[in-house]
Design a protein around this motif. Sequence first.
Motif, PDB file in Angstrom:
ATOM      1  N   THR A 275       0.837  -1.201   0.000  1.00  0.00           N
ATOM      2  CA  THR A 275       0.000   0.000   0.000  1.00  0.00           C
ATOM      3  C   THR A 275       0.872   1.251   0.000  1.00  0.00           C
ATOM      4  OG1 THR A 275      -0.148   0.039   2.419  1.00  0.00           O
ATOM      5  CG2 THR A 275      -1.862  -1.154   1.231  1.00  0.00           C
ATOM      6  N   GLN A 278      -1.299   8.374  -2.569  1.00  0.00           N
ATOM      7  CA  GLN A 278      -1.235   9.229  -3.763  1.00  0.00           C
ATOM      8  C   GLN A 278      -0.209  10.341  -3.546  1.00  0.00           C
ATOM      9  OE1 GLN A 278      -4.935  11.209  -4.461  1.00  0.00           O
ATOM     10  NE2 GLN A 278      -4.506  11.663  -6.610  1.00  0.00           N
ATOM     11  N   GLU A 281       6.086   8.188  -2.907  1.00  0.00           N
ATOM     12  CA  GLU A 281       6.886   7.188  -3.611  1.00  0.00           C
ATOM     13  C   GLU A 281       7.104   5.989  -2.719  1.00  0.00           C
ATOM     14  OE1 GLU A 281      10.316   8.166  -6.435  1.00  0.00           O
ATOM     15  OE2 GLU A 281      11.394   7.401  -4.684  1.00  0.00           O
ATOM     16  N   SER A 282       7.120   4.803  -3.322  1.00  0.00           N
ATOM     17  CA  SER A 282       7.364   3.586  -2.554  1.00  0.00           C
ATOM     18  C   SER A 282       8.829   3.483  -2.169  1.00  0.00           C
ATOM     19  CB  SER A 282       6.972   2.355  -3.378  1.00  0.00           C
ATOM     20  OG  SER A 282       7.928   2.119  -4.395  1.00  0.00           O
ATOM     21  N   PHE A 307       0.103   4.305 -11.103  1.00  0.00           N
ATOM     22  CA  PHE A 307       1.457   4.615 -10.642  1.00  0.00           C
ATOM     23  C   PHE A 307       2.428   4.453 -11.804  1.00  0.00           C
ATOM     24  CE2 PHE A 307       0.150   0.353  -9.188  1.00  0.00           C
ATOM     25  CZ  PHE A 307       0.940  -0.447  -9.993  1.00  0.00           C
ATOM     26  N   TYR A 320       3.227   6.899  -6.863  1.00  0.00           N
ATOM     27  CA  TYR A 320       1.781   6.725  -6.841  1.00  0.00           C
ATOM     28  C   TYR A 320       1.089   7.966  -7.400  1.00  0.00           C
ATOM     29  CZ  TYR A 320       3.178   2.983  -3.685  1.00  0.00           C
ATOM     30  OH  TYR A 320       3.768   1.877  -3.137  1.00  0.00           O
ATOM     31  N   VAL A 346      -3.295   1.852  -3.968  1.00  0.00           N
ATOM     32  CA  VAL A 346      -2.959   3.263  -3.800  1.00  0.00           C
ATOM     33  C   VAL A 346      -4.100   3.931  -3.041  1.00  0.00           C
ATOM     34  CG1 VAL A 346      -2.283   5.407  -4.925  1.00  0.00           C
ATOM     35  CG2 VAL A 346      -1.701   3.207  -5.981  1.00  0.00           C
TER      36      VAL A 346
END
Length: 844
Positions: A275, A278, A281-282, A307, A320, A346
Motif C-alpha cells: 500500500t 497518492q 513514492e514507494s 502509478f 503513486y 494506492v
Amino acid sequence: MVFQQSFLQHIIGRAALSWLILGALGAQLPASAATSALAHYFPRYQCADNPKAMFCQSFEHNAQGLNFLAAKNAAPGMANGRLVLNPERQTLGYKAARTGGHLFTIDSKQLNGFSTDDFYYEALIRPYANSTTDRETLYLTLKDQQSERYFAAGFKVGSSVFTSKLELAILPGSQTQASQVQVLSDLAMPLVLGAQDDIDGQWYLLRIQRRGDALSLYLNGQEVASAVIPAGTVLIPAGVWSYNRSFELDYLAVGHAKPAELNINLHQLENQLLTGYQYEESSVIPWQVDAGDAADIEVINLTPELFTLQQGVQQFTLQYLQPGQGAVLLQSKHQPHRFKQLNIQVLPALAFPAKTDSSQIAALWPTPESSVSADTLLRLTLAQDFSLSEHGAVRLYQLQAGGTKTLVDEIKAGIEMDAFGSSSANKYRSIRRPMIWQDGKTLLIKPHSGKLEAGKTYQVQVSAGLLQFTRDTKTFNGIGHDAGWRFRIKPLPEAKPEIWVAKDGSGDFLSIQGALNFVMDQVGTKVQSVKIAAGVYQEPLYLYGVEQLNIEGEGADESQITFTNYESLNSGLGLGYGKLAGHSGGGRSLFMVEDVGLLVLKKLSITNLHQRREGVRNQAESLYFNSTGKLLVVNSHFTSEQDTLMLKGTSYFYRSLIAGNVDFIWGQNYLSLFEQNEIRSLGNSVKDPKSEYAEGSYILQARTVSEDAPGFIFINNRFTSYPGPTGNRIRPGSTFIARSAGRPVYIDNVLMINNQFDNHIAAQGWAGPLNHEPLPNPVQAGTTQGWREYGSTDLQGNKLDTSARKYGRVLKAEELPFSDVADVMRQYWPDFKPELMLEKESKH
C-alpha cells in the motif's frame, strides 16, 4: 465494531464468476461471466508452450484425458467435493467438502512413450481457503504398479503461512484418510491461501520428479525435498489427491525429468498487498532470479494510470498517481507460466493541517506533555458525533534534541497487521485487526506493538478526513504539529510479585497485553500475579512460556476483556512465531495461551464479540489453552457463539459461566473438569435470526488425546439456554450434549455426573447418524470411556427420563469411575493446591 474486508480480498476484487459443474468428461462448456478488473492479468498457460510434454492438459476447452472421481454426491468413501471447469480462466477447480481422497486420475492411455524411472509430473496450482479447517493436504500422486500404495508430493497448506509445509509422502490407498498418510520428507515453508470463493492468492508450480531411485519435490522450479525409494519400484503419474484443500489448477503436464529451473523471488513481498499514498513514492522493491537469467524477466506495470514504475538493476520503485488497486507482473519472456504478481493499493493522499481547529476536539489521551506506559492507546474525543472513514491515518513521530523528528509508526484506517508477544523468546502472535476504531465520540488508536520506547518523546498527527461528522457539514481537518499532542514513555516498572493493569493510568500498565509482555520477558518467576482493575479492555491477548501466573480481575462483571476475532479474519487456531512481514499466524481466538505450566484465571470475563453470519467461517474462541500444562478458572465468564473454549492439557473450571451455541466446549485435551458452572446455550444468530425460536446445536465436541485420558468431566453443573445476539431462543428439545469429530485419532470421552438440564436438551441426548453426525469413538461406551451420564435432573432437581438416550450410556451408581471431584483430582491432578482457588486481599 465493524470490520472491513480482509486484506486478501482487497488484492483482487471479487469476481462475478459463473462456476459450472463439470458434468461429463471432455464436455464443451460455455464461457463464464466477466471476471474482476485484475483477473485477466493472469498469464494463461497453453499446452502449445510445452511441445515436449508427453501429456498436457491446460483446460482451454475441456478436461480430456482425466478420469473424474470427486463429486458433490460421491459414494461413501469417495471425495465428495466439486470439480468445476472455468472456461473464462481456462482452469479446473476443486471446492472441497468433508471427505477427501483422489479427485481425478490421468488416463493411462495418455502416457505414450513414458519412462517409469525418468519423468516429471507437474501442475500450476492456486490453493484457497475452505469453509472447514482441520484437513489441508493437496498432493500430486504416483501409482505404485506393484502394490496398492501411492507415492505423493505436494502441499500441507495450513490456514497460516507459519503452519504450512511441503511434503513427500506415501498413501496406502486411493481413498487414504488424512491420518493414514506416511510422510517421507517435509520442509516448512510459507504458503499463501487465496480467500474462500475468490480468485486471489498465490500460484505455485508444483512438480514431483523421479530419476532412478530418487524421488524429488520441486516448487517453482527449485528442488526442496527428496527421498530414496526402493530399487525396482514402478511408478506412473496417477492424479491429484486432496483432503479438504480447495484449489484452482491451470495445467497438468508429464514429461522427461529436467533440472532445477528459473524462479522469480520477491522474498517476503510475495502475495502481500503493498500500500501507498497518492503523490508519494514507494521504498525500493528488490527481486532476484534463482537458477535462471535475470535478463529473461520482464517487469510490467499492469496499471500505469495508478502509478509509474522506475526500474533499476533487479529492483524498482513506484510513484503513486491516483487511488485504486493495481499490480506489477514479473514474468519470464520465454516461459510465461513462470511469474510473480505484486498487488498494490494506492490510497488517497494524506493531508495534515498547518493549523488545528481546537474547537473540534474535546479531549486527548495521553494528555499533552504527560508520561504514560509504552502500552498506551491513543484516545481522541470529539466535540460531536462522527463516523470513521475508510481512509486516513495517524502518524507517530519520535522527537529528538534540536527539534528534529522521525516517523516511527503509521496507523491506517481499516485492517492492519499487529504482532505482539515475547521479544526475549522471539514468540509473537500476529493477527489482522483494526488499529483505529470508534467508541461513542471517542476515536481509539492503537500504535503497532513495539513502536514506543521507554524514555522517548512522541508527537501525534492525525490526517484530515479520517472521520466525518454526522450532524455537521463541517469537515474534520485533522490534528497537526501545532496542536502539541506529545507525550513521553515512562520506564518499565520494577518486576514484583504483583503488578496492576488499570485503564486510567493508576497501575503499572494500561493494557493487559502490556502486562503479559512484561511477564514473558522477565527471567524466572518475578511476577506471580497480574491484577486487572475494573473496566472494559478491548484487546486480543497472548501468553507464552511462563511457569506459573495468576490473572485476576475485580469481578466477572467488572473486569471485562472483549474483542472481535474469527476464522475468516484470522484463520486457524494459532501459534506464536517469529515475525514475518505481512503474514498472520495468531489465529481466531481472543486469548491464546501457549506452553504454560500453570495459569489461574479468576473474577474476569472474556467475550469474543464476533456475531455468526452467513458467508464467513465463524469459529471464534474466547480462550484457546494450547498447552500440555494446567489451567484453573474460578468465578469467570467466557462467551462466544462458536467454539468458546478450546482446551488442551488439563483444566478445571469452577463456578463460572461458559456460553455459546456451536461446539462451544471442545479440544484435544487430557482432562477438562467442570464443577458448579452454568453451561449456557445461546440462540443462533444464523438460523432464523428474526424468529422467536431457532434450532439448537451442539455443546461439546471431545477430541481427547487417548483412550485412557479422562477427557471432559461435568459434575454438578447447570445446562441452561438463553436468547442469542438477535434475540431468538432455542427451540425446546433441539440441542445435543455432544457430537463426534468422527475421526479415529480422537476419543469421545465425556462423563456427566449429577448435572441439571433445561428443556432445550433433546431427549436423545447425544448426536449421531440420526442427526447426520458420525458415531462416537468408541461406538459403545463403557464405564470409563465414551459418552456417559449419571444422575441427570431438570433445573428443579427432578430426575430426568433418560430412556430415549442414544449413542451414549446411562451409568448405574456402582459403575461410576469417580465418587466426587476430590476423587478426580487425586487421580489426575494430585499436586493440585486448593488454596489457588481462594481470594487474597490486595489493594490497588
